[in-house]
Write a protein that holds these residues in place. Sequence first.
Motif, PDB file in Angstrom:
ATOM      1  N   ASN A   1      29.937  10.924 -13.728  1.00 27.79           N
ATOM      2  CA  ASN A   1      29.524  12.279 -14.122  1.00 27.79           C
ATOM      3  C   ASN A   1      30.492  12.968 -15.065  1.00 27.79           C
ATOM      4  O   ASN A   1      30.285  14.131 -15.422  1.00 27.79           O
ATOM      5  CB  ASN A   1      29.270  13.162 -12.888  1.00 27.79           C
ATOM      6  CG  ASN A   1      30.516  13.331 -12.022  1.00 27.79           C
ATOM      7  OD1 ASN A   1      31.633  13.316 -12.498  1.00 27.79           O
ATOM      8  ND2 ASN A   1      30.308  13.507 -10.717  1.00 27.79           N
ATOM      9  N   GLY A   2      31.552  12.269 -15.455  1.00 31.41           N
ATOM     10  CA  GLY A   2      32.496  12.832 -16.417  1.00 31.41           C
ATOM     11  C   GLY A   2      33.346  13.965 -15.889  1.00 31.41           C
ATOM     12  O   GLY A   2      33.949  14.701 -16.669  1.00 31.41           O
ATOM     13  N   GLY A   3      33.415  14.116 -14.588  1.00 35.44           N
ATOM     14  CA  GLY A   3      34.224  15.185 -14.006  1.00 35.44           C
ATOM     15  C   GLY A   3      33.503  16.503 -13.847  1.00 35.44           C
ATOM     16  O   GLY A   3      34.139  17.537 -13.618  1.00 35.44           O
ATOM     17  N   MET A   4      32.167  16.489 -13.944  1.00 35.64           N
ATOM     18  CA  MET A   4      31.354  17.692 -13.728  1.00 35.64           C
ATOM     19  C   MET A   4      30.297  17.361 -12.685  1.00 35.64           C
ATOM     20  O   MET A   4      29.426  16.511 -12.914  1.00 35.64           O
ATOM     21  CB  MET A   4      30.682  18.142 -15.022  1.00 35.64           C
ATOM     22  CG  MET A   4      31.638  18.646 -16.082  1.00 35.64           C
ATOM     23  SD  MET A   4      32.323  20.274 -15.706  1.00 35.64           S
ATOM     24  CE  MET A   4      30.846  21.276 -15.762  1.00 35.64           C
TER      25      MET A   4
ATOM     26  N   LYS B   1      39.260  20.273 -19.080  1.00 35.92           N
ATOM     27  CA  LYS B   1      38.531  20.448 -20.327  1.00 35.92           C
ATOM     28  C   LYS B   1      37.704  21.725 -20.230  1.00 35.92           C
ATOM     29  O   LYS B   1      37.188  22.075 -19.163  1.00 35.92           O
ATOM     30  CB  LYS B   1      37.633  19.252 -20.627  1.00 35.92           C
ATOM     31  CG  LYS B   1      36.533  19.010 -19.614  1.00 35.92           C
ATOM     32  CD  LYS B   1      35.617  17.876 -20.013  1.00 35.92           C
ATOM     33  CE  LYS B   1      36.312  16.543 -20.001  1.00 35.92           C
ATOM     34  NZ  LYS B   1      35.393  15.412 -20.212  1.00 35.92           N
ATOM     35  N   GLU B   2      37.589  22.416 -21.330  1.00 38.02           N
ATOM     36  CA  GLU B   2      36.817  23.644 -21.379  1.00 38.02           C
ATOM     37  C   GLU B   2      35.443  23.348 -21.977  1.00 38.02           C
ATOM     38  O   GLU B   2      35.320  22.594 -22.941  1.00 38.02           O
ATOM     39  CB  GLU B   2      37.523  24.699 -22.234  1.00 38.02           C
ATOM     40  CG  GLU B   2      38.853  25.182 -21.660  1.00 38.02           C
ATOM     41  CD  GLU B   2      38.670  26.001 -20.395  1.00 38.02           C
ATOM     42  OE1 GLU B   2      37.568  26.551 -20.201  1.00 38.02           O
ATOM     43  OE2 GLU B   2      39.634  26.081 -19.614  1.00 38.02           O
ATOM     44  N   LEU B   3      34.404  23.924 -21.401  1.00 35.31           N
ATOM     45  CA  LEU B   3      33.052  23.777 -21.930  1.00 35.31           C
ATOM     46  C   LEU B   3      32.781  24.870 -22.954  1.00 35.31           C
ATOM     47  O   LEU B   3      33.077  26.029 -22.713  1.00 35.31           O
ATOM     48  CB  LEU B   3      32.021  23.867 -20.801  1.00 35.31           C
ATOM     49  CG  LEU B   3      32.048  22.761 -19.745  1.00 35.31           C
ATOM     50  CD1 LEU B   3      30.968  23.031 -18.708  1.00 35.31           C
ATOM     51  CD2 LEU B   3      31.861  21.393 -20.364  1.00 35.31           C
TER      52      LEU B   3
ATOM     53  N   ASP C   1      27.496  25.705 -26.229  1.00 35.06           N
ATOM     54  CA  ASP C   1      26.435  24.723 -26.421  1.00 35.06           C
ATOM     55  C   ASP C   1      26.384  23.726 -25.271  1.00 35.06           C
ATOM     56  O   ASP C   1      25.297  23.369 -24.786  1.00 35.06           O
ATOM     57  CB  ASP C   1      26.642  23.972 -27.743  1.00 35.06           C
ATOM     58  CG  ASP C   1      26.285  24.829 -28.957  1.00 35.06           C
ATOM     59  OD1 ASP C   1      25.817  25.961 -28.752  1.00 35.06           O
ATOM     60  OD2 ASP C   1      26.473  24.357 -30.097  1.00 35.06           O
ATOM     61  N   GLN C   2      27.536  23.288 -24.795  1.00 27.98           N
ATOM     62  CA  GLN C   2      27.569  22.343 -23.683  1.00 27.98           C
ATOM     63  C   GLN C   2      27.032  22.981 -22.402  1.00 27.98           C
ATOM     64  O   GLN C   2      26.342  22.326 -21.620  1.00 27.98           O
ATOM     65  CB  GLN C   2      28.995  21.843 -23.474  1.00 27.98           C
ATOM     66  CG  GLN C   2      29.501  20.949 -24.596  1.00 27.98           C
ATOM     67  CD  GLN C   2      30.968  20.655 -24.475  1.00 27.98           C
ATOM     68  OE1 GLN C   2      31.749  21.497 -24.010  1.00 27.98           O
ATOM     69  NE2 GLN C   2      31.382  19.472 -24.884  1.00 27.98           N
ATOM     70  N   THR C   3      27.335  24.248 -22.205  1.00 29.62           N
ATOM     71  CA  THR C   3      26.815  24.949 -21.029  1.00 29.62           C
ATOM     72  C   THR C   3      25.300  25.026 -21.070  1.00 29.62           C
ATOM     73  O   THR C   3      24.621  24.833 -20.047  1.00 29.62           O
ATOM     74  CB  THR C   3      27.408  26.372 -20.950  1.00 29.62           C
ATOM     75  OG1 THR C   3      28.837  26.293 -20.937  1.00 29.62           O
ATOM     76  CG2 THR C   3      26.943  27.083 -19.695  1.00 29.62           C
ATOM     77  N   VAL C   4      24.736  25.283 -22.252  1.00 34.68           N
ATOM     78  CA  VAL C   4      23.272  25.326 -22.415  1.00 34.68           C
ATOM     79  C   VAL C   4      22.677  23.957 -22.136  1.00 34.68           C
ATOM     80  O   VAL C   4      21.655  23.832 -21.445  1.00 34.68           O
ATOM     81  CB  VAL C   4      22.906  25.793 -23.838  1.00 34.68           C
ATOM     82  CG1 VAL C   4      21.406  25.601 -24.085  1.00 34.68           C
ATOM     83  CG2 VAL C   4      23.290  27.255 -24.029  1.00 34.68           C
TER      84      VAL C   4
ATOM     85  N   MET D   1      29.432  15.671 -26.361  1.00 34.38           N
ATOM     86  CA  MET D   1      29.389  15.425 -24.926  1.00 34.38           C
ATOM     87  C   MET D   1      29.457  13.928 -24.627  1.00 34.38           C
ATOM     88  O   MET D   1      30.011  13.510 -23.609  1.00 34.38           O
ATOM     89  CB  MET D   1      28.115  16.023 -24.314  1.00 34.38           C
ATOM     90  CG  MET D   1      28.094  17.538 -24.348  1.00 34.38           C
ATOM     91  SD  MET D   1      26.670  18.256 -23.479  1.00 34.38           S
ATOM     92  CE  MET D   1      27.040  17.852 -21.777  1.00 34.38           C
ATOM     93  N   LEU D   2      28.913  13.112 -25.524  1.00 34.28           N
ATOM     94  CA  LEU D   2      28.915  11.662 -25.329  1.00 34.28           C
ATOM     95  C   LEU D   2      30.283  11.057 -25.635  1.00 34.28           C
ATOM     96  O   LEU D   2      30.866  10.357 -24.798  1.00 34.28           O
ATOM     97  CB  LEU D   2      27.851  11.020 -26.235  1.00 34.28           C
ATOM     98  CG  LEU D   2      27.856   9.487 -26.301  1.00 34.28           C
ATOM     99  CD1 LEU D   2      27.456   8.884 -24.964  1.00 34.28           C
ATOM    100  CD2 LEU D   2      26.929   9.000 -27.421  1.00 34.28           C
TER     101      LEU D   2
END
Length: 251
Positions: free
Chosen positions: A119-122, A177-179, A182-185, A222-223
């Motif tokens: 999950n990439g840490g999320m 890491k900070e989101l 756009d990543q939050t959306v 994100m990838l």
Amino acid sequence: MHRLNGVGLAAFDRHTSTTQSFAALSSTLTQNQVSHLQNQLSSFRSALSTFAANHREDILSDPSFRHRFTQMCSSIGVDPLAGPRKGGFWAELLPGLGDWQYELGVQIVDVCVSTRERNGGMIELSELVRLVRKLRGAGQITEDDIIRSVKTLQPLGAGYQIITLTDGRKMVRSVQKELDEDQTVILALSRAPGRYGRLTEEDLVREKGWTRERARGALENMLIRDGLCWVDEQDELYDRVYWVTSAMKWD
């Protein structure tokens, strides 16, 4: 001239005497206030000690009771789950609660670390609660328990933090890491009913009104940069489909 000097010196002496008198009075009042406050704190400590002794098992085992107890403490500005440095008083009043909290923190770290590769840490808060409950095997915990415990992990400097998405859902970040917006959306959209983490550039263009360049750039970041999604280049309809791993369902 000499007489005037005498009057001036006398006035100065009176002023000095008055100032000293006020200082003494202020000191007396301060001591009285401190003494009164100490008496109040002593009574408060006694009442909390009695309450904690009578309801210790309920606080440790009943999530609803524990939630009400922490709310009551917050309303008077104290943290019953503070660590030893901040809450030795609480450690004395509630023996076992600190150990319970630290055990929960270790289990949260265990789940976050073991699922980070996929999950990439999320991880969604509700999913973290489910996996921690499974790990514990006994005893119930709530999202409120997890949120409080994650806050105690923040001083570790490993990036543990609660993130609230645009749709109101909460996620736990366990990497530094900070989101961006756009990543939050994207994270919120990937959790829409029926998606299970599947997204394409077309979805963002159609549903969010983004340009194709913006959609592609956000998904590729994100990838490649963040490791928060996978890519499928063999989809029957689209050349490139992104799967947001933290929104996928795992057994």
